[in-house]
Design a protein around this motif. Structure first.
Motif, PDB file in Angstrom:
ATOM      1  N   PRO A 166      20.249  -5.964 -14.971  1.00  0.00           N
ATOM      2  CA  PRO A 166      19.186  -6.898 -14.589  1.00  0.00           C
ATOM      3  C   PRO A 166      19.767  -8.261 -14.211  1.00  0.00           C
ATOM      4  N   VAL A 167      19.133  -8.902 -13.292  1.00  0.00           N
ATOM      5  CA  VAL A 167      19.537 -10.245 -12.892  1.00  0.00           C
ATOM      6  C   VAL A 167      18.450 -11.230 -13.293  1.00  0.00           C
ATOM      7  N   THR A 168      17.257 -11.003 -12.774  1.00  0.00           N
ATOM      8  CA  THR A 168      16.116 -11.849 -13.126  1.00  0.00           C
ATOM      9  C   THR A 168      14.868 -10.990 -13.259  1.00  0.00           C
ATOM     10  N   TYR A 169      13.866 -11.528 -13.952  1.00  0.00           N
ATOM     11  CA  TYR A 169      12.567 -10.861 -13.970  1.00  0.00           C
ATOM     12  C   TYR A 169      11.459 -11.908 -13.996  1.00  0.00           C
ATOM     13  N   ASN A 170      10.310 -11.502 -13.523  1.00  0.00           N
ATOM     14  CA  ASN A 170       9.133 -12.368 -13.492  1.00  0.00           C
ATOM     15  C   ASN A 170       7.970 -11.598 -14.088  1.00  0.00           C
ATOM     16  N   LEU A 171       7.314 -12.182 -15.095  1.00  0.00           N
ATOM     17  CA  LEU A 171       6.225 -11.498 -15.779  1.00  0.00           C
ATOM     18  C   LEU A 171       4.976 -12.367 -15.773  1.00  0.00           C
ATOM     19  N   LYS A 172       3.862 -11.750 -15.432  1.00  0.00           N
ATOM     20  CA  LYS A 172       2.564 -12.435 -15.498  1.00  0.00           C
ATOM     21  C   LYS A 172       1.637 -11.623 -16.400  1.00  0.00           C
ATOM     22  N   TYR A 173       1.100 -12.288 -17.416  1.00  0.00           N
ATOM     23  CA  TYR A 173       0.154 -11.667 -18.356  1.00  0.00           C
ATOM     24  C   TYR A 173      -1.061 -12.583 -18.376  1.00  0.00           C
ATOM     25  N   LEU A 174      -2.109 -12.187 -17.658  1.00  0.00           N
ATOM     26  CA  LEU A 174      -3.220 -13.090 -17.362  1.00  0.00           C
ATOM     27  C   LEU A 174      -4.545 -12.494 -17.815  1.00  0.00           C
ATOM     28  N   ALA A 239      -8.289  -8.911 -15.514  1.00  0.00           N
ATOM     29  CA  ALA A 239      -7.053  -9.190 -16.259  1.00  0.00           C
ATOM     30  C   ALA A 239      -5.868  -8.501 -15.573  1.00  0.00           C
ATOM     31  N   LYS A 240      -4.725  -9.183 -15.544  1.00  0.00           N
ATOM     32  CA  LYS A 240      -3.557  -8.673 -14.833  1.00  0.00           C
ATOM     33  C   LYS A 240      -2.312  -8.688 -15.704  1.00  0.00           C
ATOM     34  N   GLU A 241      -1.455  -7.714 -15.462  1.00  0.00           N
ATOM     35  CA  GLU A 241      -0.151  -7.653 -16.117  1.00  0.00           C
ATOM     36  C   GLU A 241       0.855  -7.115 -15.109  1.00  0.00           C
ATOM     37  N   TYR A 242       1.738  -7.998 -14.656  1.00  0.00           N
ATOM     38  CA  TYR A 242       2.733  -7.639 -13.655  1.00  0.00           C
ATOM     39  C   TYR A 242       4.127  -7.938 -14.178  1.00  0.00           C
ATOM     40  N   LEU A 243       5.077  -7.075 -13.835  1.00  0.00           N
ATOM     41  CA  LEU A 243       6.472  -7.315 -14.172  1.00  0.00           C
ATOM     42  C   LEU A 243       7.335  -6.914 -12.981  1.00  0.00           C
ATOM     43  N   THR A 244       8.128  -7.875 -12.486  1.00  0.00           N
ATOM     44  CA  THR A 244       9.081  -7.618 -11.409  1.00  0.00           C
ATOM     45  C   THR A 244      10.480  -7.845 -11.949  1.00  0.00           C
ATOM     46  N   ILE A 245      11.355  -6.837 -11.785  1.00  0.00           N
ATOM     47  CA  ILE A 245      12.736  -6.941 -12.273  1.00  0.00           C
ATOM     48  C   ILE A 245      13.683  -6.805 -11.084  1.00  0.00           C
ATOM     49  N   ASN A 246      14.517  -7.802 -10.914  1.00  0.00           N
ATOM     50  CA  ASN A 246      15.481  -7.809  -9.829  1.00  0.00           C
ATOM     51  C   ASN A 246      16.853  -7.443 -10.382  1.00  0.00           C
ATOM     52  N   THR A 247      17.394  -6.300  -9.954  1.00  0.00           N
ATOM     53  CA  THR A 247      18.710  -5.854 -10.409  1.00  0.00           C
ATOM     54  C   THR A 247      19.692  -5.884  -9.246  1.00  0.00           C
ATOM     55  N   GLN A 248      20.940  -5.591  -9.542  1.00  0.00           N
ATOM     56  CA  GLN A 248      21.968  -5.584  -8.506  1.00  0.00           C
ATOM     57  C   GLN A 248      21.687  -4.527  -7.440  1.00  0.00           C
ATOM     58  N   HIS A 249      21.020  -3.446  -7.834  1.00  0.00           N
ATOM     59  CA  HIS A 249      20.828  -2.323  -6.919  1.00  0.00           C
ATOM     60  C   HIS A 249      19.438  -2.262  -6.299  1.00  0.00           C
ATOM     61  N   GLY A 250      18.482  -2.945  -6.900  1.00  0.00           N
ATOM     62  CA  GLY A 250      17.130  -2.868  -6.346  1.00  0.00           C
ATOM     63  C   GLY A 250      16.115  -3.589  -7.208  1.00  0.00           C
ATOM     64  N   ILE A 251      14.852  -3.440  -6.822  1.00  0.00           N
ATOM     65  CA  ILE A 251      13.772  -4.182  -7.453  1.00  0.00           C
ATOM     66  C   ILE A 251      12.740  -3.225  -8.044  1.00  0.00           C
ATOM     67  N   TYR A 252      12.415  -3.450  -9.315  1.00  0.00           N
ATOM     68  CA  TYR A 252      11.372  -2.682  -9.988  1.00  0.00           C
ATOM     69  C   TYR A 252      10.086  -3.499  -9.995  1.00  0.00           C
ATOM     70  N   GLN A 253       8.969  -2.806  -9.725  1.00  0.00           N
ATOM     71  CA  GLN A 253       7.665  -3.458  -9.759  1.00  0.00           C
ATOM     72  C   GLN A 253       6.747  -2.662 -10.680  1.00  0.00           C
ATOM     73  N   MET A 254       6.279  -3.313 -11.762  1.00  0.00           N
ATOM     74  CA  MET A 254       5.334  -2.686 -12.680  1.00  0.00           C
ATOM     75  C   MET A 254       4.000  -3.385 -12.570  1.00  0.00           C
ATOM     76  N   GLU A 255       2.924  -2.590 -12.586  1.00  0.00           N
ATOM     77  CA  GLU A 255       1.582  -3.165 -12.528  1.00  0.00           C
ATOM     78  C   GLU A 255       0.683  -2.480 -13.542  1.00  0.00           C
ATOM     79  N   GLN A 256       0.105  -3.276 -14.450  1.00  0.00           N
ATOM     80  CA  GLN A 256      -0.922  -2.827 -15.388  1.00  0.00           C
ATOM     81  C   GLN A 256      -0.503  -1.641 -16.263  1.00  0.00           C
ATOM     82  N   MET A 257       0.773  -1.433 -16.498  1.00  0.00           N
ATOM     83  CA  MET A 257       1.252  -0.297 -17.286  1.00  0.00           C
ATOM     84  C   MET A 257       0.922   1.047 -16.641  1.00  0.00           C
ATOM     85  N   ASP A 258       0.352   1.024 -15.443  1.00  0.00           N
ATOM     86  CA  ASP A 258      -0.092   2.254 -14.789  1.00  0.00           C
ATOM     87  C   ASP A 258       0.819   2.698 -13.660  1.00  0.00           C
ATOM     88  N   SER A 259       1.618   1.789 -13.118  1.00  0.00           N
ATOM     89  CA  SER A 259       2.460   2.166 -11.984  1.00  0.00           C
ATOM     90  C   SER A 259       3.804   1.465 -12.053  1.00  0.00           C
TER      91      SER A 259
END
Length: 349
Positions: A166-174, A239-259
């Motif tokens: 992992p390099v960076t991540y951004n999380l929103k819990y709203l 209500a929203k819950e998002y998590l974006t993780i930026n790694t050396q190889h690619g980017i993970y996008q999580m939304e609402q624990m469902d995807s």
């Protein structure tokens, strides 16, 4: 066609028989009968055929109603009655957060296995006390910070272990306003716990408290740095819950624990992004997605949010004697240390 139909019918029969055979042998009790329990926990107990002997509540009036609604369960207002019953092997606890520490202490001292909803206590000091009691009595425990067992978090845990640093991540819990409790312990504990679970111990580099409804955080882990917005200034309807993780190889996008998706990065040569020279098609891989069309257990929010596997883990632990490696009291020290650090810094603002 008849041969294929017989195979299908045989498969369905075996599947239904297997589910009916998976009945816990021990007896259990449940302390608490609030909306959260009846909406998210009791349905899982029913699906797993967990035999409840007691339901404990505060008032005699509610106890009488429980006896009517659950004729095969004994309603009681006495926790001690449950603790004295040697037939009860495991106890579920989901009451008001302020009562959790006292009840957890009593259950642990009785030697009965405990499943306790979040937060199990209000401070790191109280958590250490629970850890010490559980060690002294050798009592198994599971804390209901269920998102550790959510399929999306389990997938991310495995993915991040595959040399995708992992390099960076951004999380929103709203969410919307939360006047009935402390947002830090009742709501924000979820995202703070699973980023600690995913990335390890966290140091708070910066915190901003905006009008007591929004926390902006900069967290530094060993291999990652995260920016978090935790807020009750939005909406419960949306209500929203998002998590974006930026790694050396690619980017993970999580939304609402469902995807969960993964998008690979294109090469950079000597600092030059090759996609600007030779445009290539971006490939996105779907790692998880909830199918809303097929109403099976794995497509139910109770499953995708982690409630199902957390409760099943506790029951399996009681039945098979296997200690929990993910959600025992001792596994939440780093989470509570982070909570204490944030609380301390907020007070200084």
């Amino acid at each position: 066609m008849k041969y294929i139909k017989n195979i299908i019918e045989r498969y369905k029969h075996i599947r239904s028989i297997k589910q009916l055979q998976q009945v816990p042998k021990g007896m259990y009790a449940f302390v608490g009968f609030g909306n959260h329990s009846t909406s998210n926990l009791y349905p899982v107990l029913g699906y797993l055929h967990v035999p409840l002997k007691y339901i404990c509540c505060k008032s005699k009036d509610k106890a009488q109603l429980i006896n009517t609604a659950y004729p095969h369960v004994r309603a009681t207002i006495s926790l001690q009655e449950i603790l004295d019953d040697e037939e009860v092997k495991g106890i579920f606890v989901a009451v008001t957060p302020q009562e959790h520490f006292h009840i957890a202490s009593e259950v642990l001292k009785s030697g009965k296995a405990i499943f306790i909803e979040k937060p199990p206590c209000q401070s790191l000091d109280e958590l250490m006390q629970l850890i010490n009691i559980s060690i002294e009595t050798k009592t198994p425990s599971v804390v209901g910070l269920q998102k550790r067992h959510a399929p999306v978090i389990q997938i991310l845990k495995k993915e991040l272990a595959k040399n995708k640093k992992p390099v960076t991540y951004n999380l929103k819990y709203l969410t919307g306003a939360y006047p009935e409790g402390e947002a830090m312990m009742d709501l924000y504990i979820h995202p703070l716990d699973y980023v600690t679970y995913l990335f390890g111990k966290a140091e708070v580099k910066c915190v901003e408290n905006i009008e007591d409804h929004t926390l902006m955080l900069l967290l530094k882990h060993n291999n990652a740095t995260g920016v978090l917005e935790l807020s009750t200034a939005y909406s419960w309807t949306e209500a929203k819950e998002y998590l974006t993780i930026n790694t050396q190889h690619g980017i993970y996008q999580m939304e609402q624990m469902d995807s969960l998706t993964f998008q690979s990065k294109q090469r950079v040569f000597m600092g030059v992004p090759m996609e600007k020279i030779n445009t290539q098609k971006m490939v996105t891989i779907d790692l998880l997605g909830r199918n809303n069309f097929v109403p099976t257990i794995k497509n139910n929010p109770i499953y995708t949010q982690g409630y199902f596997d957390t409760i099943k883990n506790f029951v399996d632990m009681v039945e098979c004697g296997k200690a929990s490696q993910v959600q025992s009291f001792a596994n939440f020290v780093e989470t509570y240390s982070l909570l204490e650090s944030i609380r301390s810094l907020v007070k200084q603002l």
